[in-house]
Write a protein that holds these residues in place. Sequence first.
Motif: not given
Length: 316
Positions: A197-208
């Motif tokens: 989950l943490l990796d997926r959140v970081h990935e989205v945060a790179r865009h938003v």
Amino acid sequence: MAHTSRAVVAIAYGGPDVLRLIDVSPGDPGPGNVLVEVKAAGVNPTDWKGYAGAYGTDPSKLPMRLGYEVSGVVSAVGPSVRWLSPGDEVIAWRVRGGYADRIIVSEQVTVRRPPALDWPAASGLLLAGATAVHTLSATGTRDGDVVLVHGGSGGVGRMVVQLAILRGAQVIATASPWHHDDLKALGATPVAYGEGLLDRVHEVARHVGPVTVAIDCVGTDEALDTSVAVVADRQRVATIAGFGRAADLGIKALGGGAGADPGTAVREAARAQLAELAADGTLDVRVAKTYPLSEVAQAHRDGMAGHSAGKLVLVP
């Protein structure tokens, strides 16, 4: 004028098998009170936590009436009632014993039913909505924030998502994959919870952009650990379920748990705002399933299993 009414009670502390449907007499409404013919009663985790012993096991509280929110029609008014008349359609929260055919409530806890909401949806608006308003208020969520919502498809979570977006925030919401389309339709970016989950959140945060607020509606270690890993200011992390670790983590515990901030004034002030937002369709209340009063135990088992997208509702 007294009518008999059926009401759900817990006759002991325990699981849903302690629930019974009994006959009660609501009596006549006293000063400032109205008698409401209940059309629907919202089901909430706090209902089963009460008889499960989460708030203590005082035997004097048994048999325990359940249900904090209802929608229905005013059938009688007591003396000095100012705004309501028989026939008015209302939603009411916070009430006592809402799992019933009829209950007496204070005029003060009612708002008029928004026509855009049918009875079941109306009964699911206020408790979840007021809880959501409290989480956003306590974390100071505003325009420009990026908010991580754990449990975005649940009753409270869907409200947090919608109200955060109305405040101008961007929302990342965790949910099972089969709820992702719904969350996208509300304007959130969904991510699956579970390992990574943490990796997926970081990935989205790179865009938003960096996550500035986290609101936990599930109370899992995964939700709490991810929240404090991504939000720099722990005063902008709030949980309505993970009370056990909140103090150690230095995050805000909100609601009815031990040591939590009940936010009573903020929640009560939210009633009129929520009704207004629901009236024009800005706020969507999703009802996952309805049950007759006689199937209350099954409704609670389904609620405890925690997989429903939206509200569970009893329809007397």
